[in-house]
Design a protein around this motif. Structure first.
Motif, mmCIF file in Angstrom:
data_model
loop_
_atom_site.group_PDB
_atom_site.id
_atom_site.type_symbol
_atom_site.label_atom_id
_atom_site.label_comp_id
_atom_site.label_asym_id
_atom_site.label_seq_id
_atom_site.Cartn_x
_atom_site.Cartn_y
_atom_site.Cartn_z
ATOM 1 N N VAL A 164 -30.821 1.267 41.768
ATOM 2 C CA VAL A 164 -29.480 0.735 41.522
ATOM 3 C C VAL A 164 -29.362 0.361 40.048
ATOM 4 O O VAL A 164 -30.337 -0.057 39.417
ATOM 5 C CB VAL A 164 -29.178 -0.480 42.416
ATOM 6 C CG1 VAL A 164 -29.192 -0.082 43.883
ATOM 7 C CG2 VAL A 164 -30.176 -1.597 42.179
ATOM 8 N N SER A 165 -28.190 0.523 39.509
ATOM 9 C CA SER A 165 -27.956 0.198 38.100
ATOM 10 C C SER A 165 -26.874 -0.864 37.992
ATOM 11 O O SER A 165 -26.027 -1.016 38.883
ATOM 12 C CB SER A 165 -27.553 1.455 37.323
ATOM 13 O OG SER A 165 -26.357 2.002 37.828
ATOM 14 N N TYR A 166 -26.906 -1.601 36.906
ATOM 15 C CA TYR A 166 -25.900 -2.631 36.639
ATOM 16 C C TYR A 166 -25.834 -2.833 35.132
ATOM 17 O O TYR A 166 -26.710 -2.390 34.372
ATOM 18 C CB TYR A 166 -26.254 -3.941 37.348
ATOM 19 C CG TYR A 166 -27.540 -4.573 36.862
ATOM 20 C CD1 TYR A 166 -27.536 -5.525 35.847
ATOM 21 C CD2 TYR A 166 -28.766 -4.204 37.403
ATOM 22 C CE1 TYR A 166 -28.701 -6.105 35.382
ATOM 23 C CE2 TYR A 166 -29.947 -4.761 36.946
ATOM 24 C CZ TYR A 166 -29.908 -5.705 35.943
ATOM 25 O OH TYR A 166 -31.085 -6.266 35.483
ATOM 26 N N GLU B 92 -31.709 -0.398 35.310
ATOM 27 C CA GLU B 92 -31.892 0.175 36.636
ATOM 28 C C GLU B 92 -33.068 -0.508 37.319
ATOM 29 O O GLU B 92 -34.061 -0.836 36.668
ATOM 30 C CB GLU B 92 -32.158 1.680 36.554
ATOM 31 C CG GLU B 92 -30.987 2.498 36.048
ATOM 32 C CD GLU B 92 -31.278 3.984 36.109
ATOM 33 O OE1 GLU B 92 -32.466 4.359 36.188
ATOM 34 O OE2 GLU B 92 -30.309 4.771 36.097
ATOM 35 N N VAL B 93 -32.931 -0.708 38.617
ATOM 36 C CA VAL B 93 -33.986 -1.325 39.411
ATOM 37 C C VAL B 93 -34.234 -0.450 40.631
ATOM 38 O O VAL B 93 -33.287 -0.091 41.349
ATOM 39 C CB VAL B 93 -33.597 -2.748 39.864
ATOM 40 C CG1 VAL B 93 -34.719 -3.371 40.683
ATOM 41 C CG2 VAL B 93 -33.267 -3.624 38.664
ATOM 42 N N THR B 94 -35.490 -0.088 40.863
ATOM 43 C CA THR B 94 -35.860 0.695 42.040
ATOM 44 C C THR B 94 -36.299 -0.252 43.151
ATOM 45 O O THR B 94 -37.185 -1.097 42.947
ATOM 46 C CB THR B 94 -36.980 1.694 41.715
ATOM 47 O OG1 THR B 94 -36.510 2.600 40.705
ATOM 48 C CG2 THR B 94 -37.377 2.491 42.954
ATOM 49 N N LEU B 95 -35.672 -0.124 44.297
ATOM 50 C CA LEU B 95 -35.882 -1.023 45.429
ATOM 51 C C LEU B 95 -36.395 -0.245 46.630
ATOM 52 O O LEU B 95 -35.845 0.812 46.969
ATOM 53 C CB LEU B 95 -34.564 -1.713 45.803
ATOM 54 C CG LEU B 95 -33.795 -2.397 44.673
ATOM 55 C CD1 LEU B 95 -32.432 -2.832 45.164
ATOM 56 C CD2 LEU B 95 -34.575 -3.592 44.152
ATOM 57 N N SER B 96 -37.415 -0.770 47.273
ATOM 58 C CA SER B 96 -37.929 -0.186 48.504
ATOM 59 C C SER B 96 -37.712 -1.179 49.640
ATOM 60 O O SER B 96 -38.007 -2.371 49.494
ATOM 61 C CB SER B 96 -39.425 0.129 48.378
ATOM 62 O OG SER B 96 -39.646 1.076 47.346
ATOM 63 N N ALA B 97 -37.200 -0.685 50.769
ATOM 64 C CA ALA B 97 -36.847 -1.577 51.879
ATOM 65 C C ALA B 97 -37.525 -1.137 53.158
ATOM 66 O O ALA B 97 -37.743 0.061 53.393
ATOM 67 C CB ALA B 97 -35.331 -1.610 52.064
ATOM 68 N N ARG B 98 -37.832 -2.118 53.985
ATOM 69 C CA ARG B 98 -38.434 -1.848 55.282
ATOM 70 C C ARG B 98 -38.068 -2.982 56.229
ATOM 71 O O ARG B 98 -37.639 -4.069 55.794
ATOM 72 C CB ARG B 98 -39.958 -1.748 55.173
ATOM 73 C CG ARG B 98 -40.606 -3.003 54.606
ATOM 74 C CD ARG B 98 -42.105 -2.875 54.450
ATOM 75 N NE ARG B 98 -42.663 -3.985 53.690
ATOM 76 C CZ ARG B 98 -42.958 -5.187 54.189
ATOM 77 N NH1 ARG B 98 -42.740 -5.425 55.495
ATOM 78 N NH2 ARG B 98 -43.460 -6.140 53.429
ATOM 79 N N VAL B 99 -38.235 -2.710 57.510
ATOM 80 C CA VAL B 99 -38.107 -3.768 58.508
ATOM 81 C C VAL B 99 -39.439 -4.487 58.597
ATOM 82 O O VAL B 99 -40.491 -3.853 58.720
ATOM 83 C CB VAL B 99 -37.708 -3.201 59.880
ATOM 84 C CG1 VAL B 99 -37.549 -4.329 60.899
ATOM 85 C CG2 VAL B 99 -36.422 -2.389 59.773
ATOM 86 N N GLY B 100 -39.409 -5.793 58.494
ATOM 87 C CA GLY B 100 -40.623 -6.582 58.645
ATOM 88 C C GLY B 100 -40.855 -6.899 60.113
ATOM 89 O O GLY B 100 -40.881 -6.005 60.967
ATOM 90 N N GLU B 101 -40.968 -8.162 60.440
ATOM 91 C CA GLU B 101 -41.152 -8.569 61.829
ATOM 92 C C GLU B 101 -39.828 -8.477 62.589
ATOM 93 O O GLU B 101 -38.746 -8.578 61.998
ATOM 94 C CB GLU B 101 -41.674 -10.004 61.896
ATOM 95 C CG GLU B 101 -43.041 -10.212 61.269
ATOM 96 C CD GLU B 101 -44.150 -9.526 62.038
ATOM 97 O OE1 GLU B 101 -43.923 -9.141 63.219
ATOM 98 O OE2 GLU B 101 -45.240 -9.367 61.470
#
Length: 267
Positions: free
Chosen positions: A22-24, A98-107
């Motif tokens: 994402v960029s800002y 720009e920031v690179t983000l990785s997402a996942r479901v935790g618990e």
């Protein structure tokens, strides 16, 4: 559009939600600062030449992640609630980039009548965790999860006040959370509220500014923030902040809206 996946809530544990860059720019960071209560005199929050980005701006950059889980059909997006939020700051956000983000479901916790989904977003600058309370998604045989921690003991040793603006949600929604309950009286009425409500993340982030002032630190020095959303707040509210200092930061509450909150600032 992502296909809806029908499966028990517990099966979402550990699911990869993808990676996004994402960029800002400075205007986005300044708009954010204004939306959470920065004043025109806070020059290093609202002036591009000396800009320090509020760490909680990170949460707007990562909002796509819990939205992605909802769009995949993990829970009913019309009834799910944002239960709590955590943010750990690893490095200051630059004024633009720009920031690179990785997402996942935790618990995924089984509360019986509901499930609680954790969505974890990681980057080189921060780690953020959403806890989403999903009525009707429980009963899948999973663990209930940890109990709510006990609140602080004794009288608070600092106090402040969060003064929200009448147009605060109108500003904050421009940062990406465009849900109608924050702007449209009819939408708010459908969820049993007398008028549009504040975004929980706006209330939590906005509270960190007067809290920092009470502690004698700069709000951009925030290194950790968390809180549970206990009740809605409304634009124009004046909410008392009570704080209890500890060795690793300050525990605090924001009226009846945010409880079990914790913040830490660097010097």
């Amino acid at each position: 559009m992502t296909a809806v996946e029908q499966k028990p809530a517990g099966a979402w544990r550990g699911v990869d939600l993808g990676t996004r860059t994402v960029s800002y720019d400075e205007r986005d960071a300044i708009l954010y600062a204004l939306a959470v209560g920065a004043q025109a005199t806070d020059l290093d929050l609202v002036m591009e030449d000396r800009l320090r980005v509020l760490p909680t701006f990170a949460l707007t950059l990562a909002q796509w992640a819990p939205d992605e889980l909802g769009s995949r059909g993990a829970f009913d997006t019309k009834t799910a609630l944002h239960g709590s939020q955590e943010l750990t700051v690893l490095a200051p956000l630059p004024p633009s980039g720009e920031v690179t983000l990785s997402a996942r479901v935790g618990e995924v916790w089984d509360k019986g009548a509901a499930a609680v989904f954790e969505v974890v977003v990681e980057s080189e600058y921060f780690v953020a965790t959403w806890s989403l309370f999903a009525p009707g998604a429980g009963g899948f045989g999973g663990e209930r999860g940890p109990a709510k921690p006990a609140g602080p003991v004794g009288d608070p040793d600092l106090s402040a006040e969060l003064v929200t603006a009448a147009n605060q949600t109108a500003l904050y929604r421009l940062l990406g959370d465009m849900h109608h309950i924050h702007i449209d009286p009819a939408a708010a009425e459908r969820i049993g509220q007398p008028r549009p409500i504040m975004h929980g993340l706006c209330t939590l982030a906005a509270s960190s500014l007067p809290l920092a002032r009470a502690l004698g630190v700069h709000p951009a020095n925030l290194t950790q923030l968390s809180g549970r959303f206990a009740a809605p707040a409304f634009p124009g509210d004046r909410l008392p902040i009570s704080g209890w200092r500890g060795a690793d930061g300050v525990d605090f509450t924001v009226g009846g809206a945010i409880v079990g909150a914790h913040a830490r600032f660097s010097e």
